[in-house]
Scaffold this active site. Sequence first.
Site, PDB file in Angstrom:
ATOM      1  CE  LYS A 268      37.864  45.133  44.481  1.00 21.53           C
ATOM      2  NZ  LYS A 268      38.376  45.487  43.136  1.00 21.53           N
ATOM      3  CG  ASP A 273      40.133  40.589  41.288  1.00 16.51           C
ATOM      4  OD1 ASP A 273      39.471  39.700  40.706  1.00 16.51           O
ATOM      5  OD2 ASP A 273      40.243  41.761  40.863  1.00 16.51           O
ATOM      6  CE  LYS A 280      42.631  41.058  38.676  1.00 15.83           C
ATOM      7  NZ  LYS A 280      42.530  42.241  37.806  1.00 15.83           N
ATOM      8  CG  ASP A 291      41.011  43.583  44.514  1.00 15.42           C
ATOM      9  OD1 ASP A 291      41.141  44.818  44.419  1.00 15.42           O
ATOM     10  OD2 ASP A 291      40.268  42.909  43.768  1.00 15.42           O
ATOM     11  CG  ASP A 350      39.550  41.283  36.455  1.00 23.11           C
ATOM     12  OD1 ASP A 350      39.561  41.219  37.702  1.00 23.11           O
ATOM     13  OD2 ASP A 350      40.556  41.561  35.767  1.00 23.11           O
ATOM     14  CD  GLU A 352      36.894  42.141  41.522  1.00 19.92           C
ATOM     15  OE1 GLU A 352      37.064  42.178  40.285  1.00 19.92           O
ATOM     16  OE2 GLU A 352      37.691  42.671  42.323  1.00 19.92           O
ATOM     17  NE  ARG A 354      33.691  48.282  37.781  1.00 18.94           N
ATOM     18  CZ  ARG A 354      34.332  48.847  36.773  1.00 18.94           C
ATOM     19  NH1 ARG A 354      33.654  49.326  35.737  1.00 18.94           N
ATOM     20  NH2 ARG A 354      35.643  48.969  36.783  1.00 18.94           N
TER      21      ARG A 354
HETATM   22  N1  BES Z   1      41.274  44.707  41.595  1.00 21.74           N
HETATM   23  C1  BES Z   1      41.278  45.102  40.242  1.00 21.74           C
HETATM   24  C2  BES Z   1      41.925  46.468  40.018  1.00 21.74           C
HETATM   25  C3  BES Z   1      43.403  46.547  40.202  1.00 21.74           C
HETATM   26  C4  BES Z   1      44.248  46.375  39.128  1.00 21.74           C
HETATM   27  C5  BES Z   1      43.951  46.872  41.424  1.00 21.74           C
HETATM   28  C6  BES Z   1      45.614  46.497  39.292  1.00 21.74           C
HETATM   29  C7  BES Z   1      45.305  46.991  41.602  1.00 21.74           C
HETATM   30  C8  BES Z   1      46.143  46.813  40.528  1.00 21.74           C
HETATM   31  C9  BES Z   1      39.853  45.195  39.726  1.00 21.74           C
HETATM   32  O1  BES Z   1      38.984  44.274  40.260  1.00 21.74           O
HETATM   33  C10 BES Z   1      39.896  44.964  38.254  1.00 21.74           C
HETATM   34  O2  BES Z   1      40.227  43.890  37.869  1.00 21.74           O
HETATM   35  N2  BES Z   1      39.590  45.999  37.482  1.00 21.74           N
HETATM   36  C11 BES Z   1      39.575  45.913  36.064  1.00 21.74           C
HETATM   37  C12 BES Z   1      38.257  46.463  35.593  1.00 21.74           C
HETATM   38  C13 BES Z   1      37.954  46.213  34.149  1.00 21.74           C
HETATM   39  C14 BES Z   1      37.748  44.730  33.912  1.00 21.74           C
HETATM   40  C15 BES Z   1      36.721  46.991  33.775  1.00 21.74           C
HETATM   41  C16 BES Z   1      40.736  46.758  35.524  1.00 21.74           C
HETATM   42  O3  BES Z   1      41.006  47.828  36.043  1.00 21.74           O
HETATM   43  O4  BES Z   1      41.377  46.295  34.587  1.00 21.74           O
HETATM   44 ZN    ZN Z   2      39.400  43.608  42.111  1.00 20.78          ZN
HETATM   45 MN    MN Z   3      39.000  42.473  39.239  1.00 19.63          MN
END
Ligand code: BES
Ligand code: ZN
Ligand code: MN
Length: 499
Positions: A268, A273, A280, A291, A350, A352, A354
């Site tokens: 990824k 992000d 966010k 990210d 968010d 994104e 996957r």
């Molecule tokens: N890049 C983030 C995940 C992340 C969060 C990495 C904190 C490092 C620290 C990912 O893209 C994301 O935002 N995931 C969301 C998914 C949710 C919206 C289903 C998450 O984990 O909150």
């Molecule tokens: Zn992300």
């Molecule tokens: Mn995200």
Amino acid sequence: MEIRVVQGNIAQVESDCIVVNLFEGVTAPDGGTGALDQALDGAISRLIASGDFTGKAESTALLYSDGKIPSPRVLVVGLGKAEKFDLHGVRRASAVAAKILAKTGGVKKYATIVHGAGIAGLDAAQASQALAEGTLLALYQTTQYKREKKEAGLDSCTVVEFSQEKLADVSAGVRRGEVIAQAVYTARHLVSEPPNLLFPVELAVRARRMAETVGLKSTVLGEAAMRELGMNILLAVSKGSANEAQFLILEHAPAGHEEEQPLVFAGKGITFDTGGISLKPEAEMWRMKNDMGGAAAVIGALEAIGRLNLPRRVIGVAACVENMPDGSAFRPADIVTGMTGKTAEIISTDAEGRLVLADALAYVARFNPSAVVDLATLTGAVGIALGKVRGGLFANNEDLSQALMAAGERSGEKLWPFPMDEEYIEGIKSDMAEVKNSGGKGSGLSSSAKFLEHFTEGYPWAHLDIAAMVWSDTEKGAENPKGATGYGVRLLVELAGAI
Ligand code: BES
Ligand code: ZN
Ligand code: MN
């Protein structure tokens, strides 16, 4: 810093400092440390008797040799309890020594024995590899954006091996450790870089530059080429960004292995992000420059695998995209169709990671892979579950899962398995499309992996959620300075050598 290997007796080596070790609880040092103690008229024995130094792991004592040996300083490093000592202990002890000596003003070059290759009986090549890794990983710095540089630090480290028989193993191990540490540096650099300077095109440019130096094949697909291929789930994430997305492909195909089924890594590579329209919160957003930690690990791993010329075909791909909100950004409720024709409903922009991986996993099917491992900073939840100790492991194949677990233990970049029950798909079934990209809080961490699995195409596959592992606000042991960790490089190189 350069690491050299020589045959000799450490007590007779002339350097700014020599490094020896001691296990916890030893009162009368033997082996190399014992010989040195004699040359120093018992200075190490007296140090122990004083109670000031017990050999505890990560402890050190600096002695001055007063002309009794050629080197003016002796650093004694504690190895902890002998029965607990392993390769990770070698890595840590070497890192501790390097860090202390880098801060010791009068030391520019030092000589060290290989911790663990003597009395502890560790394999000489493996211990030497761990020594080189620990030493170099501890000295990593990010000073490129500060005009005032810190002290230049250390110039060289000489590894001194007494046994002529072990010398070849020690040299090979040190060389392997240097290559791997250099590749971890590559990953750390990429993760550390700010998102205004490291956007998808720049990430791809740097990867290609590395590939050219190492002799890997490289290909980069821009947005037009991806559109042609129908990679519209990936492209949806890029719609709100002014920076063009890139799909990076690196290949190591050594002579005689060109036609074999490759091991494929997929990273990824979200260079920043913001969350997109599902923006966010402000507080932690700056960290989302990390990210692309999965892509960085893949690029670093391919660098090391290429330079070590491992005898197997390995392909690394990275989906490099910036997730931004603007008037043309994709939205929650959009439905997108990817490369395989499979459809997905967007619940959160968010989620994104996957999405970009969905098309990456579809793309790699063309290689007829022996196995595919994706690495992604996918969820905040994995850090809630595992902290910053182990990455999350999800797999549709037990052999691959076991091989990854074992590679994790050996490399020190550990994993922990999560379930993949069919029920987890329920939470991400969509009323409108085949799947949706978020099932909400109650759907379980495994639903993120089930989303990815939906886009795999028949090959053995594992997903590593490394969201909590790529960055640390505090030092995690001397070999892991705060900031970017480069997590995943050592793990993947270890895996590539094992399956
Ligand atoms: N890049 C983030 C995940 C992340 C969060 C990495 C904190 C490092 C620290 C990912 O893209 C994301 O935002 N995931 C969301 C998914 C949710 C919206 C289903 C998450 O984990 O909150
Ligand atoms: Zn992300
Ligand atoms: Mn995200």
